[in-house]
Structures are given as C-alpha cells and as structure tokens.
Motif scaffolding. Structure first.
Motif, short mmCIF file in Angstrom:
data_model
loop_
_atom_site.label_atom_id
_atom_site.label_comp_id
_atom_site.label_asym_id
_atom_site.label_seq_id
_atom_site.Cartn_x
_atom_site.Cartn_y
_atom_site.Cartn_z
N LEU A 240 -30.40 8.05 24.64
CA LEU A 240 -29.85 7.11 24.22
C LEU A 240 -30.48 5.60 24.35
O LEU A 240 -30.72 4.90 23.34
CB LEU A 240 -28.21 6.70 24.91
CG LEU A 240 -27.48 5.50 24.32
CD1 LEU A 240 -27.07 6.11 22.97
CD2 LEU A 240 -26.28 5.32 25.15
N TYR A 241 -31.08 5.37 25.69
CA TYR A 241 -31.80 4.15 25.70
C TYR A 241 -33.26 3.95 24.90
O TYR A 241 -33.67 3.03 24.49
CB TYR A 241 -31.94 3.65 27.15
CG TYR A 241 -30.73 3.63 27.99
CD1 TYR A 241 -29.83 2.44 27.48
CD2 TYR A 241 -30.80 3.91 29.14
CE1 TYR A 241 -28.64 2.04 28.10
CE2 TYR A 241 -29.32 3.64 30.10
CZ TYR A 241 -28.39 2.85 29.32
OH TYR A 241 -27.30 2.41 29.69
N PHE B 8 -33.51 5.47 22.12
CA PHE B 8 -33.05 5.34 20.81
C PHE B 8 -33.17 3.89 20.76
O PHE B 8 -33.65 3.33 19.51
CB PHE B 8 -31.93 6.13 20.49
CG PHE B 8 -31.43 5.88 19.12
CD1 PHE B 8 -32.03 6.54 17.95
CD2 PHE B 8 -30.21 4.92 18.89
CE1 PHE B 8 -31.59 6.17 16.66
CE2 PHE B 8 -29.80 4.69 17.65
CZ PHE B 8 -30.53 5.37 16.52
N TYR B 9 -32.28 3.13 21.56
CA TYR B 9 -32.18 1.72 21.26
C TYR B 9 -33.58 1.08 21.28
O TYR B 9 -33.79 0.13 20.62
CB TYR B 9 -31.32 1.20 22.56
CG TYR B 9 -29.99 1.53 22.31
CD1 TYR B 9 -29.20 1.76 21.13
CD2 TYR B 9 -29.16 1.75 23.45
CE1 TYR B 9 -27.96 2.12 20.91
CE2 TYR B 9 -27.85 2.02 23.04
CZ TYR B 9 -27.21 2.28 22.03
OH TYR B 9 -25.93 2.65 21.93
N ILE B 10 -34.33 1.42 22.50
CA ILE B 10 -35.73 0.97 22.32
C ILE B 10 -36.55 1.16 21.01
O ILE B 10 -37.18 0.17 20.36
CB ILE B 10 -36.48 1.42 23.49
CG1 ILE B 10 -35.83 0.88 24.90
CG2 ILE B 10 -38.16 1.05 23.57
CD1 ILE B 10 -36.47 1.58 26.22
N TYR B 11 -36.32 2.53 20.48
CA TYR B 11 -37.13 2.80 19.48
C TYR B 11 -36.55 1.94 18.26
O TYR B 11 -37.32 1.36 17.20
CB TYR B 11 -36.89 4.54 19.01
CG TYR B 11 -37.89 4.75 17.94
CD1 TYR B 11 -39.20 4.94 18.00
CD2 TYR B 11 -37.49 4.90 16.50
CE1 TYR B 11 -40.21 5.41 17.23
CE2 TYR B 11 -38.14 5.40 15.40
CZ TYR B 11 -39.38 5.30 15.81
OH TYR B 11 -40.44 5.92 14.82
N LEU B 12 -35.38 1.59 18.10
CA LEU B 12 -34.64 0.94 17.23
C LEU B 12 -35.31 -0.71 16.87
O LEU B 12 -35.56 -1.03 15.99
CB LEU B 12 -33.08 0.85 17.31
CG LEU B 12 -32.27 0.67 15.98
CD1 LEU B 12 -32.41 1.37 15.03
CD2 LEU B 12 -30.69 0.21 16.51
N ILE B 13 -35.23 -0.82 18.29
CA ILE B 13 -35.81 -2.27 18.50
C ILE B 13 -37.07 -2.54 17.76
O ILE B 13 -37.74 -3.44 17.18
CB ILE B 13 -35.72 -3.03 19.83
CG1 ILE B 13 -34.32 -3.02 20.33
CG2 ILE B 13 -36.64 -4.30 19.92
CD1 ILE B 13 -34.14 -3.24 21.70
N TRP C 203 -26.91 13.77 17.49
CA TRP C 203 -26.59 12.88 18.70
C TRP C 203 -25.03 13.38 18.97
O TRP C 203 -24.70 13.16 20.12
CB TRP C 203 -26.67 11.60 18.27
CG TRP C 203 -26.05 10.43 19.24
CD1 TRP C 203 -25.10 9.62 19.24
CD2 TRP C 203 -26.77 10.43 20.88
NE1 TRP C 203 -24.82 9.06 20.56
CE2 TRP C 203 -25.54 9.52 21.45
CE3 TRP C 203 -27.39 11.23 21.63
CZ2 TRP C 203 -25.70 9.18 22.90
CZ3 TRP C 203 -27.79 10.73 22.96
CH2 TRP C 203 -26.79 10.08 23.34
N ARG D 288 -28.53 9.58 28.78
CA ARG D 288 -28.82 8.17 29.16
C ARG D 288 -30.24 7.94 28.65
O ARG D 288 -30.39 6.86 27.88
CB ARG D 288 -28.45 7.71 30.27
CG ARG D 288 -26.98 7.59 30.53
CD ARG D 288 -26.59 6.57 31.75
NE ARG D 288 -25.37 6.59 32.09
CZ ARG D 288 -24.68 7.45 33.04
NH1 ARG D 288 -25.60 7.80 34.04
NH2 ARG D 288 -23.61 7.28 33.33
#
Lengths: 135, 917
Positions: free
Chosen positions: B267-268, B270-275, B82, B264
């Motif tokens: 990144l988004y 990744f955030y969704i996957y993290l949640i 990243w 983007r």
C-alpha cells in the motif's frame, strides 16, 4: 518429489513434459543466434569525409571532431539506451532521464555512470568515406 | 434517510465489481483493436496512426476507444487485484491460479506498453530502447529475451504479434479461468461501451508530434521513469518489480502477521509510486528537468488531447487521389488548406519541414479550430524558440546560445546603468534583462533602453522596420519579399479574414541585411547610422523640410550626412564581419560587447599569412552557412578569426595566397589589402589599435541630464505597458568629431600587462536627480558621473588620422574641445577649453581627463579602460611638440617611429622640448 515416491505413469509424463522444454530453449537460443547473424552484415554506418568540427548527430551515432582528432560514439545513453539527440551548453543531454556527457563522451551528470560507448571506425581511401562499426 | 441516499449513490456509481469493469474494458479494447488493425500498418506505424487521426474519423474513434478502454482496463485490473489482496483473509485461490494471476498483472502492463510502443512516435521509440536496455541487463538470458519480445531495432513485427496475439490470448485465458465468464454482465458492458464512446468522442488518444523535446513514457510508467532518473544502476528497478510480484504471489500463503506487513508495504509503495507518477506528469519537462506545471511545455503546447475528433471532416476527393500530405513521415493536416503557399527559403519549405515544426498547432486534425488550437502565429520569438526554430531536428543548440548572448541579456548595459545609479559595486557583474527589478536604475533602464533585446517579442505581422525591436530569430532572419508584403496587405484588407488564405509566406533565411540591425543599432552607440554616414541632430522634422543632406527616420529623429564607413562604401554588410557566433552567442556569458565580438581589423588586413582552415575542418554551423551561401569550393582555405579560432565563411586565401572577401549577401568579391607600411613601422605604435587611427568620426553628446517625472505617463519598454511616472532624458549637444583615445589594459594569464589604445566616447556623462523617484530630498539623491566608454564607431576611413590629429588634438587626448597650444617661450603646453567647467568635478563639460592631470576615481564604463595617465600625456605631447615644426611625412618624424629616444638625442639647436613641471 521424494525418492521413495512411486513413479506413476502420470508423473512420468509430467517429468517428460518438463524435460521437453529444454530442447525448445536450445532451439529458441539457436534460432535467435542465427537470426542475429543474418542481420549483422548491415551493422555498419558510412559517413562522408568532411565531418564538421564540434559535435554532430548522425543517427545512431554522435560525432565529436576536435583539433586532436575524431571520436565517434554510440548515441545511446549508457544509462538505459535512450537516443541522445540534444546538445545544450556544449553538453550532450539524454532526453529521458537527464544524463549529461561532455564532448569526449565522459559523464558529468547522472544518473548515467558510464561514458558513451566509443565506436571504432576506418577510413576507406578508395571510396573516401568513414566506415563506422556499430555494436 | 441519509444512509439510504448514500447507499443509492454508491450503488449508482459502483454498480458492479472492479473485476467485471476490468473484463468489460478488456472486451471493448479487444474489439476496438480488431477494427483498428485494419488501417494500422505495422511497417510504417507512426505514419499510419497519423493518417488515421487525420483522414479517418471512424478510425480515430476506434483508436480513441481502444486507448481509453485499455487505460481503464489497467486501472480496474490493479484495483481488482488490490481488492482481492485486501480480502486474502477471507477468499482463497489455488496457488497455481494465483501464480497465473500474478503473472497476468505483469502481462497487463506489457500489453499496455506494447500498445504504447506500436504508435512509434518519439516517446514510443525511446520507451522501446529503455525496455530493450532493461531486459538486456538480465544475466544470461537478457539479450535473447529482449530480442524475442521486442525484435530488431526499428522493426515492430514481433511487438505487434505479442500485442494482438500472445498477450491478448494469455489474458483472455486467465480471465476465463479466473472468472469463468467471457462477457461479464451485459448491463455493465453496455454502460462501459457508452462511457468509453463518450470519452473517445471528447478526448483524443495522444500522439507525439516528434517535435516537442519532452520525452515521457506512458502515464503508468512515469513513476518508474522518475525512479530510473535517480538510479545509476537501472537493473535495480527490475529487482523492485520482481520483489513486488513476489510479494503479491506469496501474500496469500504467508502467516497473518507477515501478511499484514506485506499489505502495508504494498500500500505504501503504491502511494509513493502515485506521488512519483504525479511528479513525472506535472513537474518534469525537457531532459527530465524539474519544471513547474505552469511552465511545463509538455502540458502547455504541442499535444492536443482535447478534440472531438469525430466531427473532423473526412478527406475530400482531392486527398483521396493525392494522398494525405506527409512531412518527415508525419501526416500534416495544415497542408490540406495551405498547400501551394510560396515564398519560403529552400530549407523551410513546408514540403520539407511542414507547418507544425514552426507554428505548432495540431497537425493531426483537419478541422480548422482543432488544427489551429494553441498555434503560434509568429514563431521564432525567444519565449517559444525552443519549440519552433530550436526543435531537435532543426536548430536545437541555438536558442540557449542566443539566450546567453549580449543581444538577449543586455548584461553590459544593465550593469553600467546600475553602476551609474550606485546600485552595482563593479562593472563586471553579469545581468539579464529578464531579471530587471523595480529600482531607480532598473526603472530608468525600463523607461529608456529595455526594448532592444532579442527576447522582446514580435507581436505583429510584417517586415522588420526602423521601429522594430527584438523579435527573437525573426529579428535577423525574417524577410518579406514584395509578393509576401503584397499578400499580407491583401489579407489585412480582406473583410473575411477567417476564410482568407495567405498565398505568400515571408522567408526565413541567411539574407541578413543591415536593415535588420538598424532598429536597435541606430540608437545609443548608433553604429548602424554612423556606418552609413548619418549623424543624429537635435533638429525637429519641421526644421528640415525641403533640405537635402538630411534623413528622417521612422521615429522622426533627424540625421545629417557625414562620411560613411569605407566598408559600407564598398558594399559590405554587417554580417560580412560579424559571424553567427558573435551574433547568436557562442555558449559563453559575456559582460560587455567587446568580449563577445571577435572580429578584428587584423583578421582581414594582415601582412603575414593568416591561419586558415579547409572545408573539412570547419565546424558544423560554418559548414551549413558555407553550403547555403555557396561562396566556397572544396579547395577553399577559410581565414580564421584569431580571437575566436572560428573560420570566416566568406574570407579566403586562394592558391597564390591572395586574400579576398566575398560579400555574404552581394556575392561581390573584395580583394583584401594589407595594412600600410606606416602602420607597422617601428614599435612606436604597436599598442595603437587600427581604429584609433582609422576612425573618421564618432557620435557623441554632452550635457545629458536624467530625472524622474512622477506625473508623466511612461512606457515600460521591457514589459511593453504604460506606466505612471517615467524617467526622462534631456540630451545636450550632438557632435560628430574624431574620437577620444584611451587605454585598454589587461593582465594576461602569464602576468604580463597588455595595453591597447582604443577609441572612446562619452558613455555615461550625466547628472541624475533621483529625488522625485525616491521621494527623498538631499544631496545624496543627486548623482553626477563622467564615464567614457570604449566604442568602435564604425566610421572607418582608408587613410589614418594625421600624427597631429592625435598628438596635438585635445579631444584625442581626453581634454575635450578647445585650443591646445605650445608656448615656445615658456616651452609649455596650454589648453583653453571650449566648454565651461562642470561644477561637480571642475572639468570641461566634454572632457574625460584634466589637462595634464592624472584622472583618479571613476572614469570609465569598463574596469580595464582608462584615459591617458599624466606620463602618457607628456609622452604624446612631446611628440606633438616635434610635430609643431617637423612635417609628419618627413625623414625625422618617420625615423622617430623606429627609435624616438635616439631622435631625442640628436636634437638640433632649434629644437624645443616641452617642460611639463
């Protein structure tokens, strides 16, 4: 490569190198096929004659015995192949993603869409056992 | 100044780049893997990993180092990727190198996943199957690819080769090509070695104990597992992974405008996957069902991550000679100390199922504190039954059945109690003891009744007694032998409990005696005491000293001797009639006990050949019971309970169609008798149940009053805690007399009305004063109910009641005790009650219905149960009139059973028919 490009010695060997991959792929597929063939002979499961009523597990199959007959299913969930080993409220439940099946193999709750794979079996009268063909 | 401090702190933490961190962890992982390869056995991976954890402290350390360095390698590789992606505007890598780096990202995940699979526990095996299924779904080459990567099912050789060679070499080459270094920086490497060592000293690399029903993949794939839970076509997930890889690959080559969109998106995503990963980790439990973190068994028990494994003692000489104890292919540390313990039933011997199967704890540590961490001292309570008795390999289907059964829910009791308090509108509402509230009715229930449910936990060692309530599986299956009791006493008296070891264990078996049922069933309906011929009195302990014919229970209630049930006299136990489906439930929710109980007298006492099943036709549970009890042969024909269709494993027909019952505990053979000829003569008594005639007596009480005493200390029997204020019950008089009769009336699916005359007792005949509870004065705070309940008293006598004892008996008819006479002059029946009339409904205290009156309004604890109607009373008393003169065994009365109307047509001049109106 453009047709008008000159076929240099380097380019010739490069193309030849790529081309050599093909026989390797052929060899790889043939090897796998033969290896599978060698291990396919044991692909049956022997079950005793007195199978219990209702649902029971004998890895890797699920036996569903009712008054109208016996059905034997692969215990692998049709969603992603997890081994089903749990009954709750009379339903077969996949532990990995929660798909639920009825005792006749049909799906009542996803994510799975397909019913459980029913396996064919024969009854060996001489030995008095069921022989299940595992796919 | 602040800026300087901030920079120094940053420099301290970020002393090197993510890339060098990644290289450092990779090197640590490779080196620790070489060490780990020595004790690891690819032919029995699970066994060898558990061996390492249990008996090889340095092996455990290297495994922990291997595990933690791998996790951090992955994290820093992703962060490094990243980092580069962020800087694609400034840094350029050759297209071929970038392609291989993108591929290396995929290979990094594969090397991690292959390591996860190689421990071969329950999680790993399912992960292997999922990967096989996903790869096989790739068109054309899928199956071959899967076979080449994963090998044959149950064989780990190819995965091992890929893990230690293919992927590792590939990554090493890529790292060198990419960074032109092998060792990174020595300082970084040294710090990472120290950090990983410390982490490995404190935290254990996980291993599934193959008992916990929760199945989860590695943490970095929990997001994917969550996605797959929602995807009916899982092949889509491969397309998503491919898309992400393509995005990464094409990112440096695209124009700036698109590049920003790609970034983007990544990144988004990744955030969704993290949640999704956090959801998978904390909010998913058994069968991937939504579970709150504080209820999640995955986080609560079984897995013991926190363990300073390094301090575990090394195996002693004895172990090195005999080997580590192995149970179900799992090394079991408990048996190092607790070997040689006796007293188990064969199926529960630790050599067969180990200790962890029931008690939890950590079987992969030989250190006492660690091994006992989160251990369940008394397993089998319903709260933990799913993780003890109900684990996948043991009795997985039973805990949920038990939880739905009436002995757990108390649905009928709660519903009737609420109805009496006017807090339920009908008598067919389903309730569960775990949903009790804080209303007047529910507190009344908590104060007086709520102890007797199977979910009430057993909290102390020792056998079940008359005072025992609940205890989950232990309530029925726990048995203390003399030796086990003695061993427990010795342990309790020991001054050094920390080092004292029990030598005898109580057994868990099918030897369920009447004593197991006694604690709860000697109360309320009192079937346990009635069955044994004991009737409760209102005497005190001091009143009966040195008097025979009395029994003092452990709770100091005094019982007096009456006749016992004929089945008790013959030596039958409760479980000889009530099978596992009645006692543990059959997956259905029932409102009241008579619907859950399936046994009927006619199942054993028949005059027509009953339905039977062969051994091969038995259900799985019955097979297990029949095998353990060893009462049958392969040729046995098991008699089927007509109400449930389930075969009784102890009732058989032999080759001559002779029926017999074998005592489940005693092994004693009891020939079964057909009903007497008189029972089925004519159709006059078709609607009369066997118990209506054969019940010798039923316990009943009259004059019960309940009121709330706010200053009295009470005990909430459900929550097991003392409370201020309590409902108090003031009982009236106890009686042991033949039961009242009533009519159970149902409408069958075909529309026909079915009627059965059954025995009844005063169920809820009481007054309740709620004013002290509600702090409200007024008439509406006072409740009076006169509800009778259907009840099988369990006091069966061989000989049925005489005709007169029903047709001329005011108690049987529902009028209560008193003098029922026929006046020949007026040809009218008269009734003088023994007890005064209650001012609330003007009926005698013990009555169910008025003499020759139609009872209307509320009268029963069931919607389908009622007293005799006026017309039915008249019919019964008409026969009763005949019985005043005619002998019940005489020809006239016997013939009247076949056609009573014909008998009425042939009256003599002396016959006097009653006049009712």
């Amino acid at each position: 490569m453009h047709l008008d490009q000159k076929l240099t010695r380097e380019r010739f060997f490069k193309i030849l190198g790529y081309a050599l991959v093909l026989p390797f792929i052929y060899g790889w597929i043939s090897m796998l096929k033969q290896n599978r063939l060698l291990h396919s002979k044991t692909n049956t499961l022997v079950l005793p004659p007195d199978l219990p009523e209702g649902l029971s597990f004998v890895e890797p199959v699920i036996i569903s015995k009712k008054s109208d007959g016996i059905k034997i299913f692969s215990a692998r969930c049709t969603h992603l192949g997890c081994m089903i080993n749990h009954i709750q409220d009379g339903h077969l439940i996949c532990p990995c993603h929660g798909s639920e099946y009825l005792s006749d193999g049909s799906v009542i709750k996803g994510p799975s869409k397909e019913p459980l794979h029913e396996l064919s079996y024969t009854f060996d009268k001489e030995r008095g056992v069921f022989i299940v063909k595992l796919v | 100044m602040t800026e300087t401090v901030r920079r120094k702190i940053k420099d301290l933490i970020f002393f090197d780049t993510y890339g060098y961190f990644s290289i450092g962890f990779f090197l640590i992982c490779v080196v620790s893997g070489i060490f780990l390869a020595i004790p690891f056995d690819v032919n029995s991976p699970y066994s060898s990993v558990s061996s390492i954890m249990l008996g090889n402290s340095w092996g455990t350390f290297f495994r922990n180092v291997h595990y933690w360095s791998a996790q951090f390698f992955l994290i820093f590789s992703v962060l490094h990727a990243w980092e580069y992606i962020r800087k694609t505007d400034r840094v350029q890598v050759k297209r071929g190198v970038w392609f291989r780096l993108t591929l290396a990202l995929l290979v990094s995940f594969w090397v991690m996943l292959s390591g996860f699979i190689l421990k071969a526990d329950a999680d790993s095996l399912q992960a292997q199957r999922i990967l096989d299924s996903l790869l096989s779904s790739i068109p054309l080459v899928g199956k071959s690819l899967s076979y080449s990567i994963l090998g044959r099912d149950g064989n780990f050789q190819i995965i091992y080769v890929h893990h230690i060679a293919t992927t590792t070499i590939f990554l090493a080459i890529i790292i060198f090509e990419h960074s032109r270094t092998i060792w990174g920086k020595w300082k970084t490497l040294l710090i990472l070695v120290l950090f990983t060592s410390l982490l490995s000293f404190i935290f254990q690399a996980p291993l599934h104990n193959n008992l916990d029903p929760v199945i989860k993949g590695p943490w970095y794939f929990l997001g994917l597992q969550e996605i797959l839970h929602w995807l009916s076509f899982p092949g889509t997930s491969l397309l998503i992974i491919l898309l992400v890889l393509l995005l990464i690959y094409f990112l440096p080559q695209t124009k700036y405008r698109y590049r920003m969109v790609f970034k983007r998106t990544l990144l988004y995503s990744f955030y969704i996957y993290l949640i999704l990963t956090l959801i998978g980790l904390f909010f998913r439990g058994e069968n991937w069902q939504w579970t709150w973190p504080w209820e999640n068994p995955y986080l609560k028990t079984m897995r013991n991550y926190v363990t300073p494994a390094f301090i575990s003692p090394n195996p002693d000489e004895k172990l090195s000679k005999e080997g580590l104890p192995t149970v179900m292919d799992r090394k079991e540390s408990c048996l190092i100390c607790h070997d040689g313990m006796k007293g188990f039933s064969p199926a529960h011997k630790p050599q067969a199922i180990g200790c962890v199967s029931c008690h939890g704890g950590n079987s992969f540590s030989s250190d006492k504190e660690q091994a006992h961490h989160k251990m369940v001292l008394i397993p089998g309570n319903l709260a933990d039954a799913k993780r003890s008795c109900g684990t996948t390999d043991c009795h997985p289907e039973i805990p949920s059945r038990v939880d739905q059964s009436l002995m757990s829910t108390l649905s009928g009791m709660i519903n009737v109690n609420r109805y009496v308090f006017d807090e339920a509108n009908t008598l067919s509402e389903v309730a569960h003891v775990h949903e009790l509230g804080q209303t007047a009715a529910d507190n009344h229930f908590r104060d007086l009744c709520a102890a007797c449910h199977l979910g009430n936990p057993k909290v102390s060692f020792g056998p079940n007694t008359e005072l025992s309530r609940g205890g989950g599986c232990n309530a029925c299956h726990l048995n203390y032998s003399k030796e086990a009791g003695k061993a427990l006493n010795t342990y309790n008296m020991s001054e050094k409990k920390d080092t004292a070891l029990l030598k005898f264990h109580p057994s868990l078996s099918l030897n369920i005696t009447n004593d197991h049922c006694f604690g709860c069933h000697s109360r309320s309906g009192r079937i346990s005491t009635s069955y044994e011929g004991w009737h409760e009195t209102s005497l005190d302990k001091e009143d009966i000293i040195n008097k025979s014919g009395f029994r003092i229970l452990e709770d100091d209630r005094i019982f007096t001797r009456v006749s016992d049930d004929v089945h008790h006299r013959k030596g039958l136990d409760c479980i000889d009639c009530h099978n596992s489906y009645e006692l543990m439930g059959d997956d259905n929710s029932y409102h009241h006990k008579e619907t859950q109980v399936k046994i009927q007298c006619e199942d054993c006492h028949f005059n027509k050949p009953p339905e039977t099943k062969k051994y091969a036709e038995l259900d799985k549970e019955s097979v297990k019971i029949a095998d353990l009890k060893k009462n049958s042969t392969p040729a046995s024909r098991f008699v089927v309970k007509s109400k449930s269709g389930i075969a009784m494993t102890n009732v058989f027909l032999n080759e001559n169609d002779t029926a017999f019952l074998v005592g489940k505990n005693s092994g004693k053979i009891h020939p079964l008798k057909a009903p007497a000829e008189i029972c089925t003569r004519g159709e006059a008594h078709n609607k009369v149940s066997c118990s209506a005639c054969h019940t010798a007596w039923a316990p009943r009480c009259i004059g019960c009053h309940n009121e709330y005493e706010p200053q009295t200390e009470g005990f909430d029997l459900y929550a097991n805690k003392y409370t201020k204020g309590s409902w108090i019950e003031y009982a009236g008089k106890y009686l042991a007399i033949p039961p009242t009769l009533g009519v159970e009336q149902d409408i069958l699916p075909d529309g026909e009305v079915s009627q059965k005359i059954k025995t009844a007792v005063p169920g809820m005949v009481l007054t309740i004063d709620k004013s002290a509870y509600t702090h409200v004065k007024g008439e509406d705070q006072f409740i009076f109910k006169r509800l009778f309940a259907p009840a099988e008293a369990h006091t069966t006598q061989t000989r049925g009641r005489s005709c007169k004892s029903c047709h001329n008996d005011p108690v049987a008819l529902g009028y209560g005790e008193g003098n029922l006479t026929f006046n020949k002059e007026s040809r009218k029946w008269n009734f003088q009650p023994k007890y005064q009339k209650n001012k609330n409904d003007n009926l005698p205290e013990d009555a169910w219905t008025g003499f020759l009156k139609e009872r209307i309004g509320e009268f029963s604890t069931r919607e389908n149960f009622r007293p005799f109607t006026l017309k039915e009373q008249e019919k019964i008393l008409t026969v009763g009139t005949c019985l005043n003169c005619h002998d019940e065994t005489g020809e006239i009365m016997i013939n009247s059973l076949i056609n009573f109307q014909m008998t009425l047509k042939n009256l003599s001049k002396f016959c006097l028919l009653p006049v009712f109106r």
